[in-house]
Write a protein that holds these residues in place. Sequence first.
Motif, mmCIF file in Angstrom:
data_model
loop_
_atom_site.group_PDB
_atom_site.id
_atom_site.type_symbol
_atom_site.label_atom_id
_atom_site.label_comp_id
_atom_site.label_asym_id
_atom_site.label_seq_id
_atom_site.Cartn_x
_atom_site.Cartn_y
_atom_site.Cartn_z
ATOM 1 N N UNK A 227 0.814 -1.205 0.000
ATOM 2 C CA UNK A 227 0.000 0.000 0.000
ATOM 3 C C UNK A 227 0.851 1.261 0.000
ATOM 4 N N UNK A 228 0.165 2.414 -0.032
ATOM 5 C CA UNK A 228 0.855 3.701 -0.109
ATOM 6 C C UNK A 228 1.748 3.962 1.095
ATOM 7 N N UNK A 229 1.475 3.268 2.213
ATOM 8 C CA UNK A 229 2.300 3.467 3.407
ATOM 9 C C UNK A 229 3.441 2.453 3.477
ATOM 10 N N UNK A 230 3.832 1.904 2.338
ATOM 11 C CA UNK A 230 4.890 0.894 2.261
ATOM 12 C C UNK A 230 6.141 1.315 3.025
ATOM 13 N N UNK A 231 6.530 2.584 2.926
ATOM 14 C CA UNK A 231 7.759 3.046 3.571
ATOM 15 C C UNK A 231 7.509 3.695 4.925
ATOM 16 N N UNK A 232 6.288 3.583 5.432
ATOM 17 C CA UNK A 232 5.980 4.156 6.732
ATOM 18 C C UNK A 232 5.734 3.079 7.759
ATOM 19 N N UNK A 233 5.414 3.500 8.961
ATOM 20 C CA UNK A 233 5.091 2.542 10.007
ATOM 21 C C UNK A 233 4.267 3.225 11.076
ATOM 22 N N UNK A 234 3.523 2.418 11.815
ATOM 23 C CA UNK A 234 2.701 2.950 12.900
ATOM 24 C C UNK A 234 3.151 2.279 14.199
ATOM 25 N N UNK A 235 2.262 1.519 14.835
ATOM 26 C CA UNK A 235 2.600 0.910 16.108
ATOM 27 C C UNK A 235 3.497 -0.313 15.916
ATOM 28 N N UNK A 236 4.350 -0.532 16.889
ATOM 29 C CA UNK A 236 5.159 -1.746 16.923
ATOM 30 C C UNK A 236 5.122 -2.293 18.345
ATOM 31 N N UNK A 237 5.529 -3.513 18.500
ATOM 32 C CA UNK A 237 5.527 -4.068 19.848
ATOM 33 C C UNK A 237 6.328 -5.345 19.926
ATOM 34 N N UNK A 238 6.510 -5.825 21.160
ATOM 35 C CA UNK A 238 7.142 -7.114 21.368
ATOM 36 C C UNK A 238 8.630 -7.155 21.122
ATOM 37 N N UNK A 239 9.281 -6.008 21.125
ATOM 38 C CA UNK A 239 10.721 -6.008 20.880
ATOM 39 C C UNK A 239 11.319 -4.762 21.514
ATOM 40 N N UNK A 240 12.575 -4.859 21.909
ATOM 41 C CA UNK A 240 13.266 -3.718 22.492
ATOM 42 C C UNK A 240 13.635 -3.930 23.939
ATOM 43 N N UNK A 241 12.804 -4.672 24.675
ATOM 44 C CA UNK A 241 13.108 -4.909 26.094
ATOM 45 C C UNK A 241 12.758 -6.326 26.528
ATOM 46 N N UNK A 242 12.649 -7.236 25.585
ATOM 47 C CA UNK A 242 12.331 -8.623 25.929
ATOM 48 C C UNK A 242 13.408 -9.249 26.813
ATOM 49 N N UNK A 243 14.663 -8.838 26.626
ATOM 50 C CA UNK A 243 15.764 -9.436 27.387
ATOM 51 C C UNK A 243 15.617 -9.213 28.883
ATOM 52 N N UNK A 244 14.901 -8.154 29.271
ATOM 53 C CA UNK A 244 14.686 -7.855 30.691
ATOM 54 C C UNK A 244 13.947 -9.004 31.373
ATOM 55 N N UNK A 245 13.061 -9.676 30.604
ATOM 56 C CA UNK A 245 12.232 -10.731 31.182
ATOM 57 C C UNK A 245 13.052 -11.912 31.689
ATOM 58 N N UNK A 246 14.219 -12.132 31.113
ATOM 59 C CA UNK A 246 15.081 -13.224 31.585
ATOM 60 C C UNK A 246 16.287 -12.716 32.373
ATOM 61 N N UNK A 247 16.721 -11.492 32.085
ATOM 62 C CA UNK A 247 17.873 -10.927 32.800
ATOM 63 C C UNK A 247 17.607 -10.853 34.297
#
Length: 645
Positions: free
Chosen positions: A81-101
């Motif tokens: 679609x026209x938003x091919x190079x865009x993005x909106x919400x994301x999740x589930x990444x960036x701080x997952x390592x904290x859960x086991x650290x």
Amino acid sequence: MKLNRLFIAGASAAVLMMNISCADDYKELNMDPANVTKTMPEGLLTAAINSFQPTDYLVWFYNVQYFTRWDQMGMPGGGFADDFTGMAEVGGQGSQYIQTLKYRNRIQSYINETGEVENNGYLAATGILTIYLGIFDTDMYGSIPYTEACHYDDQGILTPKYETVEELYNLWITELNNYITMLQADGLSGVTRQDAAYSCNWSKWAKLANSLKLKIAVRLYNNDPQKALAIANEAASNSAGLITDIDDDFRFAKATDYASGDADHVYGTGNGLSTIYATANVFKYMLGSKDPRIRFIYAKNSFNSKVVQSFIDNGKYNDLPTAVKANVVLDENGNFKEWGGMGEPWVRYTALPMQYSPKTSHDAGTLSDADYEEYWNSGVRYQIKIGENEKSYNPWSYYTSEMRRGRVDFQLPTAMTVNEDGSIDMHVIQDTDDNPLYQMYLGAGEVNLYMAELALLNGGSFDGKSAEAWYEAGVRASVEEFDALAKDNKIPYYGTNYGYDETDMPIDLQDGEIDAMLATDNVKLSGTNAEKLEKVYLQQLIHFSEQCDDQFVTARRSGYPKVGSSLLPFEQFPGIALSAIPRRFVISEPLPTDLMYDIKTAAYKAQGFSLGTTTQGNQYNSGNAPLNVERLWQDKNAPQWGSPK
């Protein structure tokens, strides 16, 4: 809990009583569990495994939409679609390592206090899980707090410092080597039922630690090829060994049953996930080699022979998808006779064409009416209606839901028929069983294909084995792993055709299929070094279909799929510069009230990132978009999309 491997010391019971004296037996046994504070290392490992999740609901609902469209290994149902190079919400990444650290740190504190080094296996295993997730998190967000993170309880640290990806890669290699040493020591404790992954087989955990170095090495290669090869060489010669056989795979289900609590540990998410459709380019490549993995990664379309006959009976034969109709053989009366082409099950795998902004393209006159109506504006085209009853049929293959969700009800595509009394028989056939979810995290397919890549970058061999030998072992293991996952997850058509359509074929791996695939021009490792590298990377991309982050990273670091390739091309859409396609996720500016505000902003500035809650889009289609040019450290010297070095 009634579980196979997830036991009473799970996430909510990581602390239990130990060393009870005879005089205090009843006193201790009747304590409120909330007041028990003695750490149980084996329980903390269970808790860490429960929390370990690089492919959680948010990744498959949000992130996969961006990963697959940017690396062009999948696509949304409406085309690019026209938003091919865009993005909106994301999740589930960036701080997952904290859960086991947090569990690793608690086990480390316990061992420091007690001197019970026999618990080092639990420490090493939770550390390995943490490094895995750390690599996953830094793949899209770069620098993270690590050495000072999760140390409030024991050190009072509220504002941990950030480490750069370069620092983390160095540190993680050192830690992995330390963990291997721990895991090879004698006298380690091991409560096997507390470890869903390897049942406290510490030699297998050591292989995982050693193999994890290769994930770092291939990510490091574009910045420091000599160091990357040195890491790989050390791993290949390390006494721990590598995961080169599927029996050592880091592939498991967290549990097989439960009595109460969070069913997600057993079945994966109960929420719906994004539907990602197959692309014509990927299917042309896979069908060209009769790659069995197409049957395990993607769902069959709805057009079995009974449904095709229903379309014929209702005067809608010409409404069948072109790819379906091309393989239908009719008898002299115009009825379905048999499947032509590659036959079942192959003819049931159909993909969408690589089309950018279909509606705009159609309105502009660059997309034909026929293609627009068939692929993008089908409406009731793939629907049969008899009286007030109707059934809709899916013409395109998509990522099989049962490979990432154990709670999916499958309804077999069936035709409506009119009974003698005029009533309608809907022929509803369903599979409503909930199945424990088995997932692949790191296995022999991945390791062998990394070694094939490194061998080609190292002059043609590595650790005394040719690139061809590593490659063949990798492809073979990958297919076998997908077959095992499909079987364990009981995906549709595995082991059955449901007894409805005699032409329907089960999707199980057949004898000789892998050998036949390896002999095809699409897959056989031949040609120039560059041509061989392309085949290795394409096989990695296919292998990572269930690990969308790794698939994205492979495309980003390699430049494959390649623009203009004769195997699996990367499409450069008109008016969309390659430098407009994002290479990382957006990072929002922290709130001024955040205790970490100064540390975060300094870390982002050091990486050269623009911050903000809004994201790039069409305004950057001419190129030099922030999410492309403001690259992560490990991505600094990687080739542009579709443009391998």
